[in-house]
Write a protein that holds these residues in place. Structure first.
Motif, PDB file in Angstrom:
ATOM      1  N   GLU A 125       2.660  -2.394   6.510  1.00  0.00           N
ATOM      2  CA  GLU A 125       2.191  -1.121   6.147  1.00  0.00           C
ATOM      3  C   GLU A 125       2.063  -0.348   4.863  1.00  0.00           C
ATOM      4  O   GLU A 125       0.975   0.924   4.698  1.00  0.00           O
ATOM      5  CB  GLU A 125       2.951   0.147   6.733  1.00  0.00           C
ATOM      6  N   ARG A 128      -1.517  -1.307   3.536  1.00  0.00           N
ATOM      7  CA  ARG A 128      -2.381  -0.339   4.250  1.00  0.00           C
ATOM      8  C   ARG A 128      -2.944   1.065   3.917  1.00  0.00           C
ATOM      9  O   ARG A 128      -3.500   1.343   4.151  1.00  0.00           O
ATOM     10  CB  ARG A 128      -2.222  -0.269   6.010  1.00  0.00           C
ATOM     11  N   LEU A 129      -1.377   1.624   3.819  1.00  0.00           N
ATOM     12  CA  LEU A 129      -1.740   3.707   3.554  1.00  0.00           C
ATOM     13  C   LEU A 129      -2.218   3.525   1.927  1.00  0.00           C
ATOM     14  O   LEU A 129      -3.348   4.200   2.135  1.00  0.00           O
ATOM     15  CB  LEU A 129      -0.511   3.873   4.042  1.00  0.00           C
ATOM     16  N   ARG A 130      -1.893   2.498   1.351  1.00  0.00           N
ATOM     17  CA  ARG A 130      -2.484   2.511  -0.092  1.00  0.00           C
ATOM     18  C   ARG A 130      -4.398   3.019  -0.257  1.00  0.00           C
ATOM     19  O   ARG A 130      -4.655   3.166  -1.055  1.00  0.00           O
ATOM     20  CB  ARG A 130      -2.266   1.845  -0.974  1.00  0.00           C
ATOM     21  N   SER A 131      -4.851   1.916   1.112  1.00  0.00           N
ATOM     22  CA  SER A 131      -6.011   1.397   0.861  1.00  0.00           C
ATOM     23  C   SER A 131      -7.174   2.382   1.951  1.00  0.00           C
ATOM     24  O   SER A 131      -8.048   2.631   1.555  1.00  0.00           O
ATOM     25  CB  SER A 131      -6.427  -0.022   1.484  1.00  0.00           C
ATOM     26  N   GLU A 132      -5.970   3.227   2.515  1.00  0.00           N
ATOM     27  CA  GLU A 132      -7.119   4.520   3.056  1.00  0.00           C
ATOM     28  C   GLU A 132      -7.777   5.153   2.096  1.00  0.00           C
ATOM     29  O   GLU A 132      -6.922   5.437   1.208  1.00  0.00           O
ATOM     30  CB  GLU A 132      -5.968   5.106   4.161  1.00  0.00           C
ATOM     31  N   ASP A 133      -8.896   5.890   2.901  1.00  0.00           N
ATOM     32  CA  ASP A 133      -9.239   6.638   1.498  1.00  0.00           C
ATOM     33  C   ASP A 133      -8.995   8.593   2.284  1.00  0.00           C
ATOM     34  O   ASP A 133      -8.557   8.097   3.179  1.00  0.00           O
ATOM     35  CB  ASP A 133     -11.027   6.891   1.755  1.00  0.00           C
TER      36      ASP A 133
END
Length: 134
Positions: A125, A128-133
């Protein structure tokens, strides 16, 4: 384990030489250093299995003739150095002949399995949050 340490010590040969170190003028005239020589391969006390184990585990201390040599010049008297050498020999042989108990594998607990899975989910998680724009 060694059956009879006294019989083993009887098979050893002790030689004395002049020692360096503390002792003042005594060092120059008295042979206080003690050298112990033990012929591992020709020992009557040790079994063949014990001889092979000792030869493998103490190969760095055994010369090409199969003789284990230990010395001590820590003490200022010959008798104390002889006792120290015998103690070193006993310690070396008992350590070499010690057999570790076999570890029995145990099943993982449900709690440890669940903790590992929770940690994996938390890490996924986070990534995943790091890769969101934004």
């Amino acid at each position: 384990m060694i059956a009879d340490i006294d019989k083993l010590i009887d098979e050893c040969t002790f030689t004395t030489v002049r020692s360096s170190g503390s002792g003042g003028q005594n060092v120059n005239k008295v042979e206080t250093k003690v050298l112990l020589s033990f012929d591992v391969l020709n020992s009557q006390v040790l079994s063949e299995e014990q001889k092979s184990i000792i030869s493998k585990k103490l190969k760095n201390r055994i010369n090409k003739d199969g003789i284990l040599q230990i010395s001590s010049d820590v003490e200022r008297s010959q008798i104390m150095n002889k006792k120290a050498v015998v103690a070193k020999l006993e310690k070396l042989l008992t350590k070499a002949l010690h057999v570790d108990e076999k570890r029995i594998a145990t099943k993982r607990t449900l709690k440890s399995i669940q903790k590992r899975l929770d940690d994996k989910k938390r890490q996924a998680e986070k990534k995943r949050l790091r890769s969101e724009d934004f």
